[in-house]
Design an enzyme around this catalytic site. Structure first.
Site, short mmCIF file in Angstrom:
data_model
loop_
_atom_site.label_atom_id
_atom_site.label_comp_id
_atom_site.label_asym_id
_atom_site.label_seq_id
_atom_site.Cartn_x
_atom_site.Cartn_y
_atom_site.Cartn_z
N ALA A 110 -36.37 -18.72 -22.96
CA ALA A 110 -35.30 -18.09 -22.17
C ALA A 110 -34.05 -17.95 -23.05
CB ALA A 110 -35.00 -18.89 -20.92
N PHE A 111 -33.13 -17.12 -22.57
CA PHE A 111 -32.01 -16.75 -23.45
C PHE A 111 -31.08 -17.93 -23.77
CE2 PHE A 111 -27.77 -16.45 -21.52
CZ PHE A 111 -28.06 -16.79 -20.21
N LYS A 112 -31.16 -19.00 -22.97
CA LYS A 112 -30.24 -20.12 -23.24
C LYS A 112 -30.47 -20.75 -24.60
CE LYS A 112 -28.91 -20.97 -18.52
NZ LYS A 112 -29.71 -19.91 -17.83
N ASP A 113 -31.66 -20.53 -25.16
CA ASP A 113 -31.93 -21.03 -26.51
C ASP A 113 -30.95 -20.44 -27.54
OD1 ASP A 113 -34.18 -22.64 -25.89
OD2 ASP A 113 -35.50 -20.90 -25.95
N LEU A 116 -27.89 -22.62 -27.25
CA LEU A 116 -28.05 -24.07 -27.39
C LEU A 116 -28.62 -24.48 -28.73
CD1 LEU A 116 -28.83 -24.75 -23.69
CD2 LEU A 116 -26.99 -25.82 -24.99
#
Ligand SMILES: *Cc1c(COP(=O)(O)O)cnc(C)c1O
Length: 462
Positions: A110-113, A116
């Protein structure tokens, strides 16, 4: 470059301080004091560069020399080497002028990678420089927790404790967290619901005595470094489609608004963007605000696009700060009213937002139709969040000639439930995660009691 609060009353911070700080002490969010500019030539010179090199160039002014160039370049290269696609965030053309920006090739799909993987390394760098260690605590209903764990698993100076509700997270999402067996990663399954877990994390930030002086850090989406990292893919994708010579538009499946605010920052830095479309599910505060000037809280609705299920969009405050011409007093007054009762934006800031932003809401029934329709037309299987964006882009775009880039925020395998509900037999995990369901897991089950959780953190942090 220094950082100021959207409510105008918190101390001004350096980049290092802003990375280590979450919310500002006046309840606001930190933003850069001035917005660095990318000239026409700067943008033109990015054509053909690697993602990591574009990332270095876009973020360098925000880092403000507080990390030397060679070290920062190394951090950026390492962060994006964890992605499984050489382009890091490839563009996928759906039809004549509609593109998907695939932000899901990172370790947790998911794009949060994107944010983060960078934030963990930045924290580790600054803590190492100070000779300090820190504890990260977070609660998750699935998505953010795994991205935070993957971002911190290699960080010597961080211990991460992620609380999830016991037996209430999908198996894929649980295993993405619990199969990370690093010594500094602690998964805690709380015998309660997500709100119980969240409340314990909040209480731990409010009273940190149990940590005996250790630093507690939040990695939620109000951290400025997360926004900064997300600006990059707006620039990189627009350049790939001809910026600065040709403007583009973006459509973003939105919840806390961190993702879309990063796009707005790219535009303010000089990227030509014709239109931003905010896609929401039934939790539609952003859509109601923009369409009806109804800036008010409504009860949470559980939807098939769970990572967009929110009551309040925390990062919207950063956009309000710009819409109100950076008047911290006006933002504070508006947000304080909003806390207690339905609020509305003043005419001038609302008109300004409507010049460039549109919005569209997609309910669950429509969402299933959209997954089928998009597959029929393009052969792509969209995850439910991306499907929301796909529909919003088609319904709310202002002109057909400007390329529309819809942000694909998750891989469909991560949210297979909705895809199966839409009538597909399932979605295989990508090759590098094929064995996820066989990997060894490690987690600790604890009662939903603050004292038990805090004792566990205090005993296990290193
Ligand atoms: C977090 C998330 C969103 C919402 O992003 P915001 O930055 O909170 O607006 C959308 N889709 C997916 C898959 C997410 O994980």
């Amino acid at each position: 470059m220094r950082y100021i609060s959207t409510r105008g009353q918190a101390p001004v911070l350096s980049f290092e301080e802003v990375v280590l700080t979450g919310m500002a002490s006046d309840g606001g969010l930190y933003v850069p004091e001035t917005i660095p500019q990318l000239s026409h030539e700067d943008l033109a010179a990015m054509a053909g560069l690697s993602y990591a090199e574009i990332a270095f160039r876009v973020m360098k002014p925000y880092v403000n020399g507080e990390i030397d160039d060679a070290t920062f370049r190394g951090i950026v290269e390492e962060a994006y080497a964890t992605f499984s696609h050489d382009a890091v965030v490839p563009l996928n053309q759906l039809d004549a002028n509609h593109f998907l920006l695939e932000l899901f090739h990172g370790p947790t799909l998911a794009f949060k990678d994107v944010a983060l993987q960078l934030l963990g390394r930045l924290l580790d760098h600054f803590l190492g420089k100070r000779g300090e260690r820190a504890v990260i605590m977070g609660a998750t209903s699935g998505d953010t927790g795994s991205a935070a764990i993957e971002g911190c698993r290699h960080c010597d100076n961080l211990d991460i404790f992620i609380l999830h509700p016991y037996q209430r997270v999908s198996e894929v999402q649980r295993r993405q967290m619990t199969t990370v067996l690093a010594d500094n990663v602690f998964n805690v399954a709380i015998e309660g619901n997500f709100d119980d877990a969240q409340a314990m994390v909040k209480a731990s930030f409010a009273d940190q005595a149990f940590l005996n002086g250790a630093r507690l850090v939040a990695v939620n989406s109000i951290n400025w470094a997360r926004i900064m990292a997300q600006i990059v893919y707006y620039v990189a994708s627009a350049v790939a489609l001809g910026a600065p010579h040709r403007p583009v538009s973006f459509c973003v499946p939105s919840a806390n608004f961190g993702n879309l605010f990063a796009g707005y920052m790219a535009h303010r830095m000089g990227l030509p963007v014709t239109q931003f479309i905010i896609a929401t599910n039934a939790n539609d505060i952003l859509h109601r605000t923009l369409a009806d000037n109804d800036f008010s809280k409504r009860e949470l609705v559980a939807t098939l696009a769970p990572s967009m299920d929110i009551v309040v969009s925390s990062n919207f405050e950063r956009l309000l700060f710009e819409a109100y011409d950076r008047d911290g007093d006006a933002v504070r007054a508006l947000l304080e009213r909003f806390q207690n009762e339905p609020a509305a934006l003043a005419d001038a800031p609302l008109a300004k937002l409507r010049e460039r932003f549109a919005s569209h809401r997609v309910d669950d029934a429509t969402l299933l139709e959209v997954i089928r329709e998009a597959h029929h037309r393009t052969k792509e299987l969209l995850d439910p969040h991306t499907a929301t964006g796909y529909r919003a882009a088609e319904r709310a775009r202002s002109d057909a000639r400007t390329p529309m880039i819809t942000l694909a925020t998750a891989h469909p395998a991560k949210f297979a439930e909705a895809v199966v509900k839409a009538g597909f037999s399932g979605v295989p995990l990508p090759a590098h995660m094929e064995d996820l369901l066989e990997r060894e897991e490690r987690y600790t089950v604890l009662p939903a009691e603050l004292a038990a959780v805090q004792r566990f953190v205090a005993e296990n942090r290193r």
